[in-house]
Design an enzyme around this catalytic site. Structure first.
Site, PDB file in Angstrom:
ATOM      1  N   GLU A  91       0.837  -1.194   0.000  1.00 29.58           N
ATOM      2  CA  GLU A  91       0.000   0.000   0.000  1.00 29.58           C
ATOM      3  C   GLU A  91       0.874   1.247   0.000  1.00 29.58           C
ATOM      4  OE1 GLU A  91      -4.166  -1.437   2.062  1.00 29.58           O
ATOM      5  OE2 GLU A  91      -2.714  -0.375   3.314  1.00 29.58           O
ATOM      6  N   CYS A 104       3.868   8.699   0.158  1.00 30.61           N
ATOM      7  CA  CYS A 104       4.305   7.903   1.300  1.00 30.61           C
ATOM      8  C   CYS A 104       4.521   6.472   0.824  1.00 30.61           C
ATOM      9  CB  CYS A 104       3.255   7.967   2.407  1.00 30.61           C
ATOM     10  SG  CYS A 104       3.683   7.039   3.884  1.00 30.61           S
ATOM     11  N   CYS A 111       5.895  -5.425   8.848  1.00 31.35           N
ATOM     12  CA  CYS A 111       6.962  -4.820   9.641  1.00 31.35           C
ATOM     13  C   CYS A 111       7.281  -5.710  10.834  1.00 31.35           C
ATOM     14  CB  CYS A 111       6.526  -3.434  10.130  1.00 31.35           C
ATOM     15  SG  CYS A 111       7.816  -2.515  11.010  1.00 31.35           S
ATOM     16  N   CYS A 115       5.019  -2.098  16.727  1.00 34.84           N
ATOM     17  CA  CYS A 115       4.613  -0.987  17.585  1.00 34.84           C
ATOM     18  C   CYS A 115       3.140  -1.121  17.955  1.00 34.84           C
ATOM     19  CB  CYS A 115       4.865   0.344  16.876  1.00 34.84           C
ATOM     20  SG  CYS A 115       6.619   0.658  16.539  1.00 34.84           S
ATOM     21  N   CYS A 118       0.390   0.740  15.700  1.00 31.46           N
ATOM     22  CA  CYS A 118       0.504   0.676  14.246  1.00 31.46           C
ATOM     23  C   CYS A 118      -0.090  -0.608  13.698  1.00 31.46           C
ATOM     24  CB  CYS A 118       1.977   0.784  13.843  1.00 31.46           C
ATOM     25  SG  CYS A 118       2.271   0.686  12.065  1.00 31.46           S
ATOM     26  N   GLY A 156       6.570  -0.857   6.915  1.00 27.60           N
ATOM     27  CA  GLY A 156       7.913  -1.351   7.133  1.00 27.60           C
ATOM     28  C   GLY A 156       8.863  -0.366   7.786  1.00 27.60           C
ATOM     29  N   CYS A 329      -1.436   7.869   9.114  1.00 24.52           N
ATOM     30  CA  CYS A 329      -0.320   7.275   9.858  1.00 24.52           C
ATOM     31  C   CYS A 329      -0.778   6.076  10.679  1.00 24.52           C
ATOM     32  CB  CYS A 329       0.289   8.313  10.799  1.00 24.52           C
ATOM     33  SG  CYS A 329       1.291   9.547   9.957  1.00 24.52           S
TER      34      CYS A 329
END
Length: 340
Positions: A91, A104, A111, A115, A118, A156, A329
């Site tokens: 994406e 972006c 990833c 976190c 996320c 990532g 984000c």
């Protein structure tokens, strides 16, 4: 077949030698691939027919189109790609803002950092993206010619895929590549200390550090990577570099209600960053499943920004866009292969 798109000038010199072309043909191929954006080897008209035939026996261009895109009410577009070989999902978000168009890009499928705030990290890690995959996100969207800035803030951790990211950055900024100014590119990282010097020494792009709290114990709860890459050591490393020129250093801080939004956090952050020429970008938390974290109100974010500014830390609130299509984000989450 092997892709030509995504090869740097040294790779293309090796390709030229393999098919019996002179060394200067590497720059010709680079011009066709990056400046002119060809999608077929036969379009390389200043390379002989014999050489093009030899190229086609072993190579293709390697560009591929997005499968689809979604458009937000604010004009943000989220593009979805499938990698040609493994059919992994990528994406990419294009974010408009007045006369700016920021792309972006993703550097991995999923990833490893996991976190807490996320969606990408919660989905786990699937694969590394090649330089071809990274660059294709820029070259194969409708807005390529309108893009003013590129941020490595998609899926990532860029420094966990350092070789492919550096190759993509080289092609984006080299005069034989896309010839973009490194001042138009920002790479965001949690602070992979073993690879951060390579980014700092081998490029001139802007750097953004995902910080989120100045306290190590709190950061460990939000970001398991704190155990391997303590933020105090990352900041100590960054203080060894000169940030007085045009290259910018920023710290990213997503604000969570009752977690990292207190005057105590502002004071500790000011102490940590003392002596660094930098800014702090405050980010609104976009809610995700399976977490108790809650975002701050606009007034709370403004109060925290003002506290930092009063402590002589330059702080701004980042405008969040694309929430309605999960492009903001922390919301990129496509980590599974295409469902056949």
């Amino acid at each position: 077949m092997e892709a030509l798109f995504g090869k740097d000038i040294h790779d293309l010199e090796a390709v030229a030698a393999k098919v019996g072309l002179p060394k200067f043909a590497a720059k010709q191929m680079a011009q066709w691939l990056y400046a002119k954006g060809v999608t077929d080897i036969d379009q390389m008209s200043n390379i002989s027919l014999k050489a093009r035939t030899a190229l086609k026996e072993n190579y293709n261009i390697g560009r591929y189109q997005p499968i689809r895109y979604q458009e937000s009410v604010d004009g943000t577009r989220k593009y979805l790609f499938y990698t040609p070989t493994d059919r992994y999902v990528i994406e990419t978000a294009m974010i408009p803002d007045a006369d700016r168009r920021t792309l972006c890009v993703s550097s991995q499928v999923g990833c490893k950092m996991r976190c807490e705030f996320c969606m990408t990290g919660k989905g786990g890690f699937e694969a590394q993206l090649t330089a071809t995959d990274i660059l294709n996100q820029f070259a194969s969207i409708e807005e390529t010619n309108d893009i003013t800035n590129i941020v490595f803030m998609g899926m990532g951790e860029p420094l966990d895929n350092i070789d492919n990211v550096l190759k993509a950055l080289d092609i984006l900024t080299a005069p034989w590549g896309y010839a973009l100014s490194p001042r138009r590119i920002t790479v965001s990282t949690i602070g992979v200390q073993s690879q951060l010097p390579r980014l700092l020494n081998e490029t001139q792009v802007h750097v953004a550090i995902s910080l989120h709290t100045p306290f190590g114990d709190e950061r460990l709860e939000l970001m398991p990577s704190e155990k391997a890459f303590p933020i105090v050591e990352t900041v100590r490393m960054l203080k060894k570099y000169d940030w007085s020129g045009q290259r910018r250093l920023s710290f990213e801080m997503t604000l969570f209600h009752g977690v990292n939004d207190s005057p105590r956090h502002a004071k500790a952050l000011a102490r940590m960053l003392k002596g660094l020429i930098c800014r702090v970008n405050l980010i609104r938390f976009n809610s995700i499943p399976d977490t108790d974290l809650q975002g701050c109100t606009p007034k709370q974010m403004e109060a925290f920004r003002d506290s930092l500014n009063d402590l002589h830390v330059t702080a701004t609130i980042r405008n969040s866009k694309g929430q309605d299509i999960d492009a903001a984000c922390g919301l990129l989450k496509a980590t599974e292969k295409e469902q056949q």
